[in-house]
Design a protein around this motif. Structure first.
Motif, PDB file in Angstrom:
ATOM      1  N   ILE A 599      19.343  -6.284 -51.259  1.00 15.35           N
ATOM      2  CA  ILE A 599      17.615  -6.000 -50.098  1.00 15.35           C
ATOM      3  C   ILE A 599      17.664  -4.627 -49.975  1.00 15.35           C
ATOM      4  CG2 ILE A 599      17.904  -5.402 -47.743  1.00 15.35           C
ATOM      5  CD1 ILE A 599      20.294  -7.164 -47.330  1.00 15.35           C
ATOM      6  N   LYS A 600      18.188  -3.758 -50.866  1.00 16.18           N
ATOM      7  CA  LYS A 600      17.663  -2.214 -50.916  1.00 16.18           C
ATOM      8  C   LYS A 600      16.579  -2.584 -52.691  1.00 16.18           C
ATOM      9  CE  LYS A 600      18.085   2.394 -52.019  1.00 16.18           C
ATOM     10  NZ  LYS A 600      17.985   3.363 -50.961  1.00 16.18           N
ATOM     11  N   SER A 601      17.680  -3.105 -53.886  1.00 21.07           N
ATOM     12  CA  SER A 601      16.196  -3.409 -55.075  1.00 21.07           C
ATOM     13  C   SER A 601      15.022  -4.193 -54.635  1.00 21.07           C
ATOM     14  CB  SER A 601      17.218  -4.380 -56.355  1.00 21.07           C
ATOM     15  OG  SER A 601      18.142  -3.626 -56.575  1.00 21.07           O
ATOM     16  N   GLU A 602      14.643  -5.343 -53.893  1.00 21.45           N
ATOM     17  CA  GLU A 602      13.782  -6.461 -53.663  1.00 21.45           C
ATOM     18  C   GLU A 602      13.091  -5.420 -52.247  1.00 21.45           C
ATOM     19  OE1 GLU A 602      15.214 -10.026 -53.288  1.00 21.45           O
ATOM     20  OE2 GLU A 602      15.302 -10.178 -54.651  1.00 21.45           O
ATOM     21  N   GLY A 603      13.702  -4.397 -51.622  1.00 22.28           N
ATOM     22  CA  GLY A 603      13.308  -3.916 -50.771  1.00 22.28           C
ATOM     23  C   GLY A 603      12.971  -5.264 -49.147  1.00 22.28           C
ATOM     24  N   ASP A 604      13.497  -6.090 -49.097  1.00 26.51           N
ATOM     25  CA  ASP A 604      14.092  -6.667 -48.214  1.00 26.51           C
ATOM     26  C   ASP A 604      13.752  -6.573 -47.020  1.00 26.51           C
ATOM     27  OD1 ASP A 604      13.877  -9.413 -46.537  1.00 26.51           O
ATOM     28  OD2 ASP A 604      15.412 -10.524 -48.116  1.00 26.51           O
ATOM     29  N   TYR A 605      13.075  -5.766 -46.383  1.00 26.22           N
ATOM     30  CA  TYR A 605      13.470  -5.839 -44.435  1.00 26.22           C
ATOM     31  C   TYR A 605      13.209  -6.370 -44.227  1.00 26.22           C
ATOM     32  CZ  TYR A 605      11.544  -2.922 -39.993  1.00 26.22           C
ATOM     33  OH  TYR A 605      11.678  -3.553 -38.989  1.00 26.22           O
ATOM     34  N   ASN A 606      13.021  -7.780 -43.564  1.00 31.79           N
ATOM     35  CA  ASN A 606      13.245  -8.240 -43.037  1.00 31.79           C
ATOM     36  C   ASN A 606      15.661  -8.942 -42.735  1.00 31.79           C
ATOM     37  OD1 ASN A 606      10.499  -8.790 -41.452  1.00 31.79           O
ATOM     38  ND2 ASN A 606      10.364 -10.423 -42.845  1.00 31.79           N
ATOM     39  N   ALA A 607      15.820  -9.085 -43.833  1.00 36.48           N
ATOM     40  CA  ALA A 607      16.924  -9.523 -44.126  1.00 36.48           C
ATOM     41  C   ALA A 607      17.511  -8.088 -43.952  1.00 36.48           C
ATOM     42  CB  ALA A 607      17.574  -9.676 -45.834  1.00 36.48           C
ATOM     43  N   ALA A 608      17.316  -6.489 -44.171  1.00 32.43           N
ATOM     44  CA  ALA A 608      17.892  -5.578 -43.873  1.00 32.43           C
ATOM     45  C   ALA A 608      17.828  -5.407 -42.220  1.00 32.43           C
ATOM     46  CB  ALA A 608      17.389  -3.993 -44.176  1.00 32.43           C
ATOM     47  N   LYS A 609      16.897  -5.497 -42.042  1.00 33.79           N
ATOM     48  CA  LYS A 609      16.835  -5.828 -39.785  1.00 33.79           C
ATOM     49  C   LYS A 609      17.837  -6.606 -39.292  1.00 33.79           C
ATOM     50  CE  LYS A 609      13.843  -6.304 -35.921  1.00 33.79           C
ATOM     51  NZ  LYS A 609      12.402  -6.965 -35.874  1.00 33.79           N
ATOM     52  N   THR A 610      17.655  -7.954 -40.289  1.00 30.28           N
ATOM     53  CA  THR A 610      18.718  -8.836 -39.246  1.00 30.28           C
ATOM     54  C   THR A 610      20.013  -8.540 -39.641  1.00 30.28           C
ATOM     55  OG1 THR A 610      16.975 -10.660 -39.755  1.00 30.28           O
ATOM     56  CG2 THR A 610      19.277 -11.542 -39.800  1.00 30.28           C
ATOM     57  N   LEU A 611      20.536  -7.574 -40.720  1.00 35.89           N
ATOM     58  CA  LEU A 611      21.553  -7.823 -41.056  1.00 35.89           C
ATOM     59  C   LEU A 611      22.458  -6.431 -39.801  1.00 35.89           C
ATOM     60  CD1 LEU A 611      22.897  -7.576 -44.538  1.00 35.89           C
ATOM     61  CD2 LEU A 611      23.710  -8.545 -43.003  1.00 35.89           C
ATOM     62  N   VAL A 612      21.492  -5.485 -40.392  1.00 35.19           N
ATOM     63  CA  VAL A 612      22.199  -3.941 -39.263  1.00 35.19           C
ATOM     64  C   VAL A 612      21.932  -4.966 -37.781  1.00 35.19           C
ATOM     65  CG1 VAL A 612      21.519  -1.369 -39.038  1.00 35.19           C
ATOM     66  CG2 VAL A 612      20.879  -2.704 -40.660  1.00 35.19           C
ATOM     67  N   GLU A 613      20.311  -5.296 -37.353  1.00 35.09           N
ATOM     68  CA  GLU A 613      21.017  -5.519 -36.019  1.00 35.09           C
ATOM     69  C   GLU A 613      22.010  -6.390 -35.284  1.00 35.09           C
ATOM     70  OE1 GLU A 613      19.091  -4.102 -34.058  1.00 35.09           O
ATOM     71  OE2 GLU A 613      17.402  -3.443 -34.403  1.00 35.09           O
ATOM     72  N   ASN A 614      22.453  -7.298 -36.657  1.00 37.49           N
ATOM     73  CA  ASN A 614      23.469  -8.411 -36.034  1.00 37.49           C
ATOM     74  C   ASN A 614      24.651  -8.330 -35.878  1.00 37.49           C
ATOM     75  OD1 ASN A 614      21.829  -9.967 -35.157  1.00 37.49           O
ATOM     76  ND2 ASN A 614      21.352 -12.038 -36.850  1.00 37.49           N
ATOM     77  N   TYR A 615      24.845  -7.191 -37.202  1.00 38.71           N
ATOM     78  CA  TYR A 615      26.212  -6.469 -37.366  1.00 38.71           C
ATOM     79  C   TYR A 615      26.164  -5.279 -37.247  1.00 38.71           C
ATOM     80  CZ  TYR A 615      26.221 -11.024 -39.562  1.00 38.71           C
ATOM     81  OH  TYR A 615      26.462 -12.758 -39.830  1.00 38.71           O
ATOM     82  N   GLY A 616      25.209  -4.625 -36.724  1.00 36.81           N
ATOM     83  CA  GLY A 616      25.755  -2.656 -36.663  1.00 36.81           C
ATOM     84  C   GLY A 616      25.560  -2.672 -35.700  1.00 36.81           C
ATOM     85  N   VAL A 617      25.091  -2.444 -34.731  1.00 38.19           N
ATOM     86  CA  VAL A 617      23.931  -2.193 -33.488  1.00 38.19           C
ATOM     87  C   VAL A 617      24.980  -2.500 -32.292  1.00 38.19           C
ATOM     88  CG1 VAL A 617      22.263  -1.759 -32.320  1.00 38.19           C
ATOM     89  CG2 VAL A 617      22.188  -1.778 -35.105  1.00 38.19           C
ATOM     90  N   LYS A 618      25.070  -4.233 -32.403  1.00 31.67           N
ATOM     91  CA  LYS A 618      26.020  -4.217 -30.744  1.00 31.67           C
ATOM     92  C   LYS A 618      27.510  -3.628 -30.183  1.00 31.67           C
ATOM     93  CE  LYS A 618      22.899  -8.002 -31.150  1.00 31.67           C
ATOM     94  NZ  LYS A 618      23.098  -9.567 -31.796  1.00 31.67           N
ATOM     95  N   VAL A 619      27.519  -3.140 -29.294  1.00 36.07           N
ATOM     96  CA  VAL A 619      28.795  -3.094 -28.635  1.00 36.07           C
ATOM     97  C   VAL A 619      29.554  -3.996 -27.978  1.00 36.07           C
ATOM     98  CG1 VAL A 619      30.234  -1.297 -28.377  1.00 36.07           C
ATOM     99  CG2 VAL A 619      28.653  -0.761 -29.497  1.00 36.07           C
ATOM    100  N   ASP A 620      30.434  -4.461 -27.802  1.00 40.49           N
ATOM    101  CA  ASP A 620      31.123  -5.622 -26.830  1.00 40.49           C
ATOM    102  C   ASP A 620      31.189  -4.105 -26.135  1.00 40.49           C
ATOM    103  OD1 ASP A 620      33.010  -6.593 -25.820  1.00 40.49           O
ATOM    104  OD2 ASP A 620      34.051  -7.604 -27.333  1.00 40.49           O
ATOM    105  N   PRO A 621      30.949  -5.322 -24.460  1.00 44.95           N
ATOM    106  CA  PRO A 621      31.133  -3.688 -23.805  1.00 44.95           C
ATOM    107  C   PRO A 621      32.879  -3.510 -23.169  1.00 44.95           C
ATOM    108  CG  PRO A 621      29.562  -5.447 -22.936  1.00 44.95           C
ATOM    109  CD  PRO A 621      30.046  -5.759 -24.744  1.00 44.95           C
ATOM    110  N   LYS A 622      33.652  -5.050 -23.344  1.00 41.01           N
ATOM    111  CA  LYS A 622      34.557  -5.437 -22.514  1.00 41.01           C
ATOM    112  C   LYS A 622      36.641  -4.397 -24.070  1.00 41.01           C
ATOM    113  CE  LYS A 622      37.873  -8.998 -21.348  1.00 41.01           C
ATOM    114  NZ  LYS A 622      38.582  -8.962 -22.901  1.00 41.01           N
ATOM    115  N   LEU A 623      35.380  -4.527 -25.141  1.00 44.04           N
ATOM    116  CA  LEU A 623      36.407  -3.614 -26.245  1.00 44.04           C
ATOM    117  C   LEU A 623      36.060  -2.041 -26.284  1.00 44.04           C
ATOM    118  CD1 LEU A 623      38.414  -4.354 -28.183  1.00 44.04           C
ATOM    119  CD2 LEU A 623      35.946  -4.553 -30.117  1.00 44.04           C
TER     120      LEU A 623
END
Ligand code: ZN
Length: 687
Positions: A599-623
């Motif tokens: 992602i970094k080497s190719e500058g793949d913005y969409n893949a970066a966005k998908t990864l970060v938004e899907n796995y890095g941002v959201k919080v499970d409110p109960k946990l």
């Protein structure tokens, strides 16, 4: 990538506040730290006061000890400068509070008095009346009446009165500054659209607006100068008789009485310097304190970068976070010596940089043919002062001048006796017992957590950021707002992948092939769960390092689910992380590293966005709610700071220095009062 002190400091306060970053067991040191040492001094408000040890000091030669002693003294003399920089009434307030503290004869069991003591301790900690981290003014927990009566009850000669001033007049100045929430509400205001200078309480400007200050410095700068000085770094900007001028902090000028004391000790240090290069460093710093000429400061910085002596120090106007315009530097100091054993670790890693690059799991198209590791030295702090005290960075990368960094490089250090103290103090705070699955994990982390965590940080810093390359034509900023998270994930994954590599044992960096599991377990628990203790309820993950950790942990949890590599387990209504297959976990880290590098080497913005938004941002409110509730019960103070050891000169009957002794018995208030008595050189008024 940790460019400046404060970033590392933020990591220290942030991560450490959860007790989740560092754990046990020091790496080998020449004289091991005392295991029975009492690291925790006291706790109040949102602060915990710790002390640190100085292992290895006794093995230094007498000349080095003497040098350290003089540099320590030089470091101690500038404390008042930062108080005054942080707010123009800070010295008057601190001295009034101290006078009451030392002379009050009233009821010391009252709530007002107890809260008064907490307030004074907070003022000491923050070097002023604003929170050291949030920069907003903290409110006294005692009444104005109590304060007025207390001040008036003591002998007026104890108060910091200016000529002819009565206690009532003193009170009329400082009471509103302390009590009125609207006056000087924020030390550093960064709110867009407001006059950042007028609305900030820090004392770097007087009578000038933001527009006037910006115009003043814009006119001073020469855009074609490729080696510009750090404009405005060492002065207060003031308007006098309608004219804007800089009041330089130097000998014979503003803060001169403290600076002269610093110079006096630096001159002694110069006389026992370890070598000519170091002598030149000290002499040039003295010259800068005398002339105030920023060209002298640049000359000093260049000499300092090249100085690789055993003993080293910082003393001066360094970091600019206290100025809303980021130009003027707060005074700080730190004295240290190189930890030779631990520095071998970073040198070994750097020396093998090409092997690590060649064997990484990323596509060969994205690898560097020639890679150079960054060598960060590991140091032992002997004295913290100014903006490094009591709140302390755990690493430093200086100088800040961009052109000096580009032409002459920078020095990167990690302060291991401080990280060790953080780690040891966190033991027994109940964090491990609350959040780790079983005795097996607790023991694993107790045995290897500190070692493997340091190793992971070294791999991240020395190799991770420097590995890999962009494909030709890739815009380095292609990942935009996701760039920082992806970059941190790349460095973290490089470290995670290699901390488990047999090469680590082969190079003598880890004692056996399962120690790495401590880092894996801690990383997963932190990324999946415990780091949520720093997020307010209802909020998502914002900060890049935290996003990166969440991204990595959540991604491998999901991708490893079919093989049950790691999982959440419940016990007594509580959630825990359990790792079932460490070898497979490493494979997954390698897989994600390959993808992140692509992602970094190719500058793949969409893949970066998908990864970060899907796995890095959201919080499970109960946990999240569960973590907050469990964490709160542990009563762990979110911020920590350190008091210094006491250094005592031993002389023979002719007055010749024969040794310097270190002791650790001084208390927090005791140390602060001693500094105020012995190292306080600025007048209360009209600085
Ligand atoms: Zn980094």
């Amino acid at each position: 990538m940790m460019k400046k002190t404060v970033l590392i400091f933020m990591i220290a306060t942030g991560i450490m506040s959860c007790g989740d970053k560092k754990s046990t067991e020091a790496s080998s040191q020449s004289s091991p730290a005392d295991d029975n040492f009492n690291y925790v001094v006291e706790q109040f408000a949102d602060l915990q006061i710790l002390r640190y040890q100085v292992p290895g000091f006794d093995e230094l030669n007498l000349q080095q000890k003497e040098l350290i002693y003089y540099l320590n003294q030089a470091a101690s003399e500038g404390r008042d400068i930062l108080f005054d920089q942080n707010g123009k009434y800070n010295l008057a307030i601190r001295r009034t509070l101290e006078a009451v503290y030392l002379n009050y004869k009233g009821d010391t069991a009252s709530t007002d008095y107890k809260n008064f003591v907490v307030y004074l301790k907070r003022v000491w900690f923050s070097n002023g009346i604003h929170h050291h981290y949030a920069t907003d003014k903290f409110q006294p927990g005692f009444s104005k009446e109590f304060f007025t009566n207390a001040v008036k009850s003591i002998d007026a000669s104890m108060l910091p009165l200016k000529d002819g001033q009565t206690p009532d007049e003193l009170l009329s100045i400082i009471t509103p500054v302390m009590f009125d929430p609207k006056i000087d509400a924020k030390r550093v205001n960064q709110t867009e659209g407001q006059d950042l200078i007028v609305s900030s309480a820090s004392n770097y400007y007087s009578g000038v607006t933001q527009a006037e200050a910006e115009k003043f410095y814009a006119e001073m700068k020469n855009p074609s100068d490729s080696t510009p000085v750090s404009y405005g770094l060492n002065s207060r900007l003031v308007k006098e008789n309608g004219k804007i001028v800089e009041k330089i902090w130097k000998s014979g000028s503003l803060y001169g009485s403290a600076i002269d004391k610093i110079i006096g000790w630096l001159q002694k240090a110069e006389s026992v310097a370890e070598n000519d290069q170091q002598k030149k460093v000290i002499a040039t710093l003295i010259k800068f304190y005398q002339t105030g000429d920023l060209k002298d400061f640049d000359e000093y910085s260049i000499l300092w970068v090249k100085d690789d002596s055993r003993v080293d120090f910082i003393n001066g106007f360094i970091e600019t976070y206290g100025d809303p315009l980021g130009m003027k530097a707060g005074w700080e100091a730190m004295v240290n010596f190189k930890n030779l054993e631990a520095t071998k670790r970073t040198e070994t890693i750097s020396a093998n940089a090409q092997w690590f690059e060649d064997h990484s799991p990323v596509d060969v198209r994205f690898k560097k043919e020639k890679v150079k590791g960054v060598s960060a030295k590991v140091i032992t702090a002997t004295m913290l002062a100014g903006d490094c005290y009591p709140s302390t960075p755990i690493g430093i990368n200086l100088p800040n001048s961009n052109w000096i960094r580009a032409h002459h490089g920078s020095k990167s250090v990690t302060i291991e006796n401080i990280t060790e103290a953080y780690d040891k103090a966190a033991q027994g705070n109940g964090f491990a017992e609350e959040f780790y699955w079983s005795d097996k994990e607790i023991k694993l982390i107790k045995d290897y957590g500190f070692l493997t965590d340091n190793m992971h940080t070294d791999l991240h810093e020395c190799l991770g950021h420097g590995s890999g390359k962009l494909l030709p034509g890739t815009d380095p900023d292609a990942l935009k707002a996701y760039g920082a998270t992806i970059e941190e994930a790349r460095a973290d994954l490089f470290g995670l992948y290699y901390v488990a590599d047999p090469k680590m044992v082969e190079l003598g960096l880890l004692p056996n092939d399962s120690a790495y599991r401590a880092e894996y377990y801690k990383y997963m628990t932190n990324g999946l769960m415990t780091q949520l203790c720093r997020i307010e309820p209802g909020k998502q993950v914002e900060e890049a390092h935290m996003r990166n950790r969440g991204l990595i942990a959540n991604w491998v949890l999901e991708k490893g689910a079919p093989d049950n590599v790691a999982e959440f387990k419940q016990r007594d209504g509580k959630t825990f992380v359990v790792v079932n297959d460490y070898a497979k976990l490493r494979e997954l880290f390698g897989k994600l590293l390959a993808e992140i590098q692509r992602i970094k080497s190719e500058g793949d913005y969409n893949a970066a966005k998908t990864l970060v938004e899907n796995y890095g941002v959201k919080v499970d409110p109960k946990l999240h709610a569960e973590v907050l509730q469990r964490y709160q019960k542990l009563n762990i103070a979110p911020y920590k700071g350190f008091i210094n050891p006491v250094y005592e000169v031993v002389t023979d009957k002719n007055g010749k220095i024969t040794d310097i002794k270190v002791s650790y018995s001084e208390g927090y208030a005791e140390q602060m009062l001693r500094y105020s008595k012995d190292h306080s050189w600025l007048p209360t008024w009209n600085n």
